[in-house]
Write a protein that holds these residues in place. Structure first.
Motif, short mmCIF file in Angstrom:
data_model
loop_
_atom_site.label_atom_id
_atom_site.label_comp_id
_atom_site.label_asym_id
_atom_site.label_seq_id
_atom_site.Cartn_x
_atom_site.Cartn_y
_atom_site.Cartn_z
N SER A 167 -11.37 3.55 1.42
CA SER A 167 -11.92 2.58 2.36
C SER A 167 -11.94 3.01 3.83
CB SER A 167 -11.18 1.24 2.22
OG SER A 167 -11.32 0.77 0.91
N THR B 5 -19.27 -3.23 0.70
CA THR B 5 -20.14 -4.36 1.04
C THR B 5 -19.81 -5.62 0.26
OG1 THR B 5 -21.87 -2.72 1.39
CG2 THR B 5 -22.59 -5.00 1.18
N MET C 157 -21.62 1.88 5.67
CA MET C 157 -22.78 0.99 5.62
C MET C 157 -22.46 -0.27 4.84
SD MET C 157 -25.65 3.86 5.13
CE MET C 157 -27.01 2.80 4.86
N GLU D 198 0.86 -1.19 0.00
CA GLU D 198 0.00 0.00 0.00
C GLU D 198 0.90 1.24 0.00
OE1 GLU D 198 -3.22 1.26 -0.07
OE2 GLU D 198 -2.17 3.17 0.28
C1 LIG Z 1 -18.31 8.96 0.31
C2 LIG Z 1 -18.37 7.49 0.03
C3 LIG Z 1 -19.28 6.71 0.71
C4 LIG Z 1 -19.33 5.34 0.48
N1 LIG Z 1 -20.16 4.59 1.23
C5 LIG Z 1 -20.20 3.26 1.07
C6 LIG Z 1 -21.00 2.48 1.94
O1 LIG Z 1 -21.62 2.99 2.86
N2 LIG Z 1 -21.02 1.15 1.72
C7 LIG Z 1 -20.32 0.56 0.72
O2 LIG Z 1 -20.44 -0.65 0.57
N3 LIG Z 1 -19.51 1.27 -0.09
C8 LIG Z 1 -19.43 2.60 0.07
N4 LIG Z 1 -18.61 3.37 -0.71
C9 LIG Z 1 -17.77 2.71 -1.71
C10 LIG Z 1 -16.53 2.10 -1.06
O3 LIG Z 1 -16.04 2.91 -0.04
C11 LIG Z 1 -15.45 1.91 -2.13
O4 LIG Z 1 -15.99 1.18 -3.19
C12 LIG Z 1 -14.27 1.13 -1.57
O5 LIG Z 1 -13.78 1.69 -0.38
C13 LIG Z 1 -13.14 1.08 -2.60
O6 LIG Z 1 -12.12 0.31 -2.05
P1 LIG Z 1 -10.80 0.01 -2.85
O7 LIG Z 1 -9.98 -0.86 -2.00
O8 LIG Z 1 -11.14 -0.48 -4.21
O9 LIG Z 1 -10.13 1.43 -3.04
P2 LIG Z 1 -9.29 2.26 -1.97
O10 LIG Z 1 -9.85 2.13 -0.62
O11 LIG Z 1 -9.14 3.63 -2.50
O12 LIG Z 1 -7.90 1.53 -1.95
C14 LIG Z 1 -6.99 1.60 -3.02
C15 LIG Z 1 -5.62 1.78 -2.42
O13 LIG Z 1 -4.63 1.61 -3.43
C16 LIG Z 1 -3.52 2.40 -3.06
N5 LIG Z 1 -2.64 2.58 -4.23
C17 LIG Z 1 -2.91 3.29 -5.35
N6 LIG Z 1 -1.87 3.23 -6.21
C18 LIG Z 1 -0.91 2.48 -5.61
C19 LIG Z 1 0.40 2.07 -5.99
N7 LIG Z 1 0.95 2.43 -7.17
N8 LIG Z 1 1.12 1.31 -5.13
C20 LIG Z 1 0.60 0.93 -3.93
N9 LIG Z 1 -0.65 1.30 -3.53
C21 LIG Z 1 -1.40 2.05 -4.36
C22 LIG Z 1 -4.16 3.69 -2.56
O14 LIG Z 1 -3.30 4.43 -1.73
C23 LIG Z 1 -5.40 3.18 -1.84
O15 LIG Z 1 -5.23 3.09 -0.44
C24 LIG Z 1 -18.50 4.75 -0.50
C25 LIG Z 1 -17.58 5.53 -1.19
C26 LIG Z 1 -17.50 6.90 -0.91
C27 LIG Z 1 -16.48 7.74 -1.61
#
Ligand SMILES: Cc1cc2nc3c(=O)[nH]c(=O)nc-3n(C[C@H](O)[C@H](O)[C@H](O)COP(=O)(O)OP(=O)(O)OC[C@H]3O[C@@H](n4cnc5c(N)ncnc54)[C@H](O)[C@@H]3O)c2cc1C
Length: 521
Positions: A51, A365, A57, A42
């Motif tokens: 995240s 979720t 939720m 990360e």
């Molecule tokens: C305001 C808001 C409210 C939401 N509410 C809900 C909810 O209530 N319930 C629900 O189910 N979903 C919800 N969602 C959706 C959910 O939060 C996201 O779909 C989810 O958190 C995405 O997770 P992820 O791991 O794909 O991305 P991220 O959490 O963004 O993780 C990706 C990670 O990759 C890392 N990264 C990027 N490039 C590199 C690299 N080159 N090398 C190493 N690391 C890297 C980043 O630093 C980051 O930490 C919400 C989203 C938002 C914005």
């Protein structure tokens, strides 16, 4: 979780997961479970991306049903039900109230139909209708003018950052390795284009090294196209910002969540009791800012959320003075660029390219399903003996029939087991009774601070206060009034000298003012 430098880390892996958000953490957990040797990296802190900035939720999403996205809603409801069973103390039921007004918003019949279908997906009726008097008794201060009644139904709630941490911690306990502050500079490919490794940089020490693997999972959310441009013409990630305000419980004393329709654009807004505060959100706007910088709420988003509160709780006169903090995150949403932000699909995609498997979009979720879809897509690049089908519970089982402890109440045990798994007993064992009290305004106990500082790979004060525990967003000014006690708890286990502590404190305060600020103040 032990801190490890790049030079101390093994150089050969079955699978490397990029991204320490919920998507990467989910893949990491399941990949370790099926017997792979897995490294997760990360670029910032674990759960630093979207995240830790969600609406917290675990839900089917009633509004997705309204948009006709039945499959996504059904999958999410099934995941919610399963996670509720498997994650006591971490994912808990959330009762949500929906007022019905005669002059705007969905009427009683439409809501009743939607909630009935929602309940059918969970195989039980989960909603109740209340007449105005009974409804207002549950939500003191709610606008009564033209109120004809209201519904209550159930979804679930989580501490999103702790969900990510529990997955990562349990994967590490089962043999995986996870490094924060480690960025992928490049994915290495041979002359035929097949992946043979990655180049990693420690973003703070400058250390850098190559690692071998034939399978890389790109779980970088909104950043995914930087490592793997979309193979589908016209379909790209559209970073959409969603922001929340966090209020003190006294400002809006809710015991259940309430969802109301914002008068400006007819979008649903939630006011949700969470961890001792009340979360108000969310907005949905094009981000349009550099993804490498901490997202923050804009002045118009802040005004929009306060206007929503004013419309439904006019007698409470909620203003910026009652706000504890704000929180903004960026949704990884796949878009053809034709729809309004709120109408964009929250489905996930998996793209495969000669050893590189990208998974993005989706929701918190649905992390488990996304993990299975990803591992299935990665199967051709994995050792042939590996079976990617998993049927086990996602978390290690923790005690649920808790007996009353002399000192530690049952609900504290439940919460600790939910957030930390079986090591909850270490948190209690390594602390004294004074540290089992909750930090004012939160459900966090003081002992968690020392435990997280000692065992959860933190590099900065912000990692500790914004993600391992959430007092940075739940107490005034990021926890300023508690700083002496925080220092006393964490400095001995972090071995930070005066200079380092002072530097961390200053950096944390500056970060808080830029990313969790309260506009207008
Ligand atoms: C305001 C808001 C409210 C939401 N509410 C809900 C909810 O209530 N319930 C629900 O189910 N979903 C919800 N969602 C959706 C959910 O939060 C996201 O779909 C989810 O958190 C995405 O997770 P992820 O791991 O794909 O991305 P991220 O959490 O963004 O993780 C990706 C990670 O990759 C890392 N990264 C990027 N490039 C590199 C690299 N080159 N090398 C190493 N690391 C890297 C980043 O630093 C980051 O930490 C919400 C989203 C938002 C914005």
């Amino acid at each position: 979780m032990e801190k490890m430098t790049l030079s101390e880390t093994d150089k050969k892996w079955d699978l490397i997961v990029i991204g320490g958000g919920i998507t990467g953490a989910g893949v990491f957990r399941e990949a370790v479970r099926i017997g792979l040797k897995v490294l997760l990296v990360e670029q910032n802190d674990f759960s630093w991306g979207t995240s830790s900035r969600s609406s917290k939720m675990v839900h089917g999403g009633l509004r997705y049903l309204k948009e006709g996205r039945f499959l996504l809603t059904r999958t999410s409801v099934h995941e919610r039900e399963r996670l509720l069973k498997e994650s006591p103390g971490l994912i808990e039921p959330l009762e949500i109230l929906v007022p019905v007004y005669s002059d705007h918003g969905p009427g009683k019949q439409a809501l009743s139909l939607g909630l009935s279908i929602y309940g059918l997906m969970a195989h039980e009726k989960q909603h109740t209708y209340y007449e105005p008097k009974a409804f207002t008794a549950m939500v003191p201060g709610v606008k009564e003018d033209k109120l004809v009644g209201g519904f209550s139904f159930y979804d679930a709630q989580v501490d999103d950052a702790r969900l990510v941490l529990r997955l990562i911690n349990e994967a590490v306990l089962a043999g995986g390795t996870a490094l924060n502050y480690t960025q992928v500079r490049e994915i290495l490919r041979d002359s035929r284009g097949s992946v043979y490794g990655i180049h990693l940089d420690d973003v703070e020490t400058g250390e850098s090294a190559e690692f071998q693997t034939e399978t890389v999972i790109n779980a970088t959310g909104s950043w995914a196209e930087k490592l793997h441009p979309s193979p589908k013409e016209g379909l790209h990630l559209r970073p959409l910002r969603g922001s929340h305000i966090i209020l003190a419980q006294e400002a809006l004393p809710l015991t259940k969540a309430i969802s109301f329709i914002h008068p400006e654009d007819n979008r649903p807004i939630f006011a949700t009791p969470w961890e001792g505060g009340v979360l108000i959100g969310t907005t949905d706007v094009d981000h349009g800012r550099d993804l490498s910088l901490e997202p923050y709420i804009s002045d118009p988003e802040f005004a929009y959320l306060l206007e929503g509160l004013e419309a439904y709780f006019p007698s409470l006169s909620i203003s910026e003075d009652q706000c504890l903090s704000t929180l903004a995150g960026v949704r990884p949403v796949l878009s053809e660029g034709k729809l309004a932000p709120s109408k964009e699909s929250r489905e996930s995609v998996v793209w495969t390219d000669k050893g590189l498997v990208t998974v993005t979009g989706g929701k918190l979720t649905t992390f488990r399903k996304m993990a299975f879809d990803t591992l299935k897509a990665a199967k051709p690049f994995l050792p042939s003996s590996i079976n990617t089908v998993v049927s086990q519970a996602v978390f290690t089982k923790v005690p649920v029939n808790l007996s009353e402890d002399d000192m530690v109440p049952k609900e504290v045990w439940r919460r600790l087991y939910g957030r930390y798994g079986l090591v909850a007993t270490d948190i209690v064992k390594d602390s004294d009774a004074k540290e089992w009290e909750t930090i004012p305004g939160t459900n966090t106990i003081w002992a968690e601070i020392r435990y997280a500082a000692k065992h959860e790979n933190i590099r900065h004060l912000s990692d500790l206060l914004l993600r391992r525990v959430r007092i940075g967003i739940l107490t005034p000014e990021g926890g300023k009034m508690h700083m002496d006690r925080i220092e006393a708890l964490c400095r001995p286990v972090l071995s930070w000298d005066d200079r380092k502590w002072s530097h961390e404190k200053t950096a944390y305060e500056a970060l808080w003012k830029s990313a969790h600020r309260i506009p207008r103040r």
